[in-house]
Scaffold this active site. Structure first.
Site, mmCIF file in Angstrom:
data_model
loop_
_atom_site.group_PDB
_atom_site.id
_atom_site.type_symbol
_atom_site.label_atom_id
_atom_site.label_comp_id
_atom_site.label_asym_id
_atom_site.label_seq_id
_atom_site.Cartn_x
_atom_site.Cartn_y
_atom_site.Cartn_z
ATOM 1 N N ASP A 18 -17.508 -22.237 -41.922
ATOM 2 C CA ASP A 18 -16.707 -23.036 -40.988
ATOM 3 C C ASP A 18 -16.463 -22.320 -39.670
ATOM 4 O O ASP A 18 -16.759 -21.134 -39.525
ATOM 5 C CB ASP A 18 -15.368 -23.438 -41.641
ATOM 6 C CG ASP A 18 -14.713 -22.276 -42.393
ATOM 7 O OD1 ASP A 18 -15.017 -21.100 -42.087
ATOM 8 O OD2 ASP A 18 -13.899 -22.543 -43.290
ATOM 9 N N ASN A 56 -3.474 -24.192 -50.575
ATOM 10 C CA ASN A 56 -3.435 -25.606 -50.985
ATOM 11 C C ASN A 56 -4.698 -26.005 -51.748
ATOM 12 O O ASN A 56 -4.926 -27.182 -52.010
ATOM 13 C CB ASN A 56 -3.220 -26.505 -49.761
ATOM 14 C CG ASN A 56 -4.375 -26.432 -48.764
ATOM 15 O OD1 ASN A 56 -5.375 -25.758 -49.009
ATOM 16 N ND2 ASN A 56 -4.230 -27.126 -47.647
ATOM 17 N N HIS A 59 -7.845 -25.411 -50.701
ATOM 18 C CA HIS A 59 -9.040 -25.702 -49.903
ATOM 19 C C HIS A 59 -10.110 -24.635 -50.101
ATOM 20 O O HIS A 59 -9.820 -23.486 -50.408
ATOM 21 C CB HIS A 59 -8.692 -25.931 -48.417
ATOM 22 C CG HIS A 59 -8.347 -24.717 -47.619
ATOM 23 N ND1 HIS A 59 -7.566 -24.764 -46.495
ATOM 24 C CD2 HIS A 59 -8.683 -23.405 -47.760
ATOM 25 C CE1 HIS A 59 -7.459 -23.550 -46.000
ATOM 26 N NE2 HIS A 59 -8.109 -22.709 -46.740
ATOM 27 N N GLU A 88 -9.968 -29.653 -46.909
ATOM 28 C CA GLU A 88 -8.552 -29.750 -47.241
ATOM 29 C C GLU A 88 -8.330 -30.799 -48.341
ATOM 30 O O GLU A 88 -9.127 -31.738 -48.478
ATOM 31 C CB GLU A 88 -7.766 -30.164 -45.988
ATOM 32 C CG GLU A 88 -7.880 -29.193 -44.814
ATOM 33 C CD GLU A 88 -6.948 -27.982 -44.938
ATOM 34 O OE1 GLU A 88 -6.723 -27.501 -46.066
ATOM 35 O OE2 GLU A 88 -6.462 -27.502 -43.897
HETATM 36 P P1 PGA Z 1 -7.466 -15.955 -46.543
HETATM 37 O O1 PGA Z 1 -7.912 -17.482 -46.452
HETATM 38 O O2 PGA Z 1 -8.659 -15.210 -47.053
HETATM 39 O O3 PGA Z 1 -7.162 -15.580 -45.118
HETATM 40 O O4 PGA Z 1 -6.296 -15.910 -47.453
HETATM 41 C C1 PGA Z 1 -8.577 -18.047 -47.523
HETATM 42 C C2 PGA Z 1 -8.875 -19.495 -47.194
HETATM 43 O O5 PGA Z 1 -8.061 -20.135 -46.523
HETATM 44 O O6 PGA Z 1 -9.929 -19.977 -47.623
#
Ligand code: PGA
Length: 243
Positions: free
Chosen positions: A67, A136, A138, A143
């Protein structure tokens, strides 16, 4: 699903890096799906160490990032282009024309998504997709929703995602509202998925994603349907499994 829990971040990083470099050593033309965020930083550090010892070369490897934010310049320190350069691309012999990250500044974002999907299709299959996990549920920036999109698409980031990522920016107002992300169809098509999670704050979502119902309201739960998932956890994020 093969779930491995590590007592230290160092061990987890070495294990994650070992899986990725091991794959590249046996298949120098591997196609890797890469992730950003706080979680994979230590794994990239270990990969760079292995590369510097002359034990692995990435010169024939192809990469696809999950992404990118919409609307921040590529040279902004929090763009995922900058992140990848800083943590991996700037330190190993990956060929720039074989590294792919969606362009969140394309004039036509729909066309950019179509182009990214075409590159993915040309590459046939991702051999290993590295994933972090959002609080959450994702994966990439897919999302939670009542329906998910299979291919690369534009997403509006949830408030909780922008809040979680605000730690990397000066203020939440600077966190982009939209991103381009690979879809769950592409992620699930990968030959192998390497999901990495750390921290007590992710224990509940780890439990829900790996043992709860399979639902688009928790995109990571779809990984339960994949035949080859390896999950690397620290003890804090894994504490509710088998509890
Ligand atoms: P993080 O994010 O590694 O910064 O905790 C993980 C994600 O949102 O996929």
């Amino acid at each position: 699903m093969n779930i491995l829990t590590f007592r230290s971040n160092e061990e987890l990083n070495e294990a994650g890096a070992g899986i990725i470099t091991g794959l590249v050593q046996t298949n120098p033309r591997a196609v890797l799906g890469l992730a950003t965020g706080g979680t994979p930083v230590g794994i990239y550090e270990e990969i760079v160490k292995t590369y510097r010892k002359g034990m692995v070369s990435f010169k024939s490897v192809t990469t696809f990032n999950l992404d990118e934010y919409v609307g921040i310049p590529e040279d902004h320190p929090e763009s995922y282009h900058a992140y990848m350069k800083h943590h991996l691309f700037g330190h190993v012999d990956l060929s720039p024309e074989r590294t792919h990250i969606p362009n969140g500044n394309a004039a036509d974002l729909e066309q950019e998504c179509a182009k990214y999907n075409q590159h993915l299709e040309d590459a046939k299959q991702i051999d290993l997709q590295l994933l972090g996990l959002g609080h959450n549920g994702h994966i990439g920036f897919n999302e939670p929703d009542h329906a998910l999109v299979s291919g690369t698409h534009i997403v509006k980031l949830k408030d909780e995602t922008r809040e979680a990522n605000a730690r990397f920016f000066d203020s939440i107002d600077e966190v982009p509202t939209h991103a381009l992300t690979m879809g769950v169809g592409t992620i699930l098509k990968a030959k192998m998925i390497l999901l990495v999670v750390r921290g007590a704050d992710k224990a509940e979502i780890v439990h829900k994603a790996l043992t709860g119902p399979i639902t688009t309201e928790c995109p990571a739960s779809l990984l339960q349907t994949h035949p080859h998932v390896v999950v690397l956890l620290d003890t804090a994020s894994g504490r509710l499994l088998n509890a």
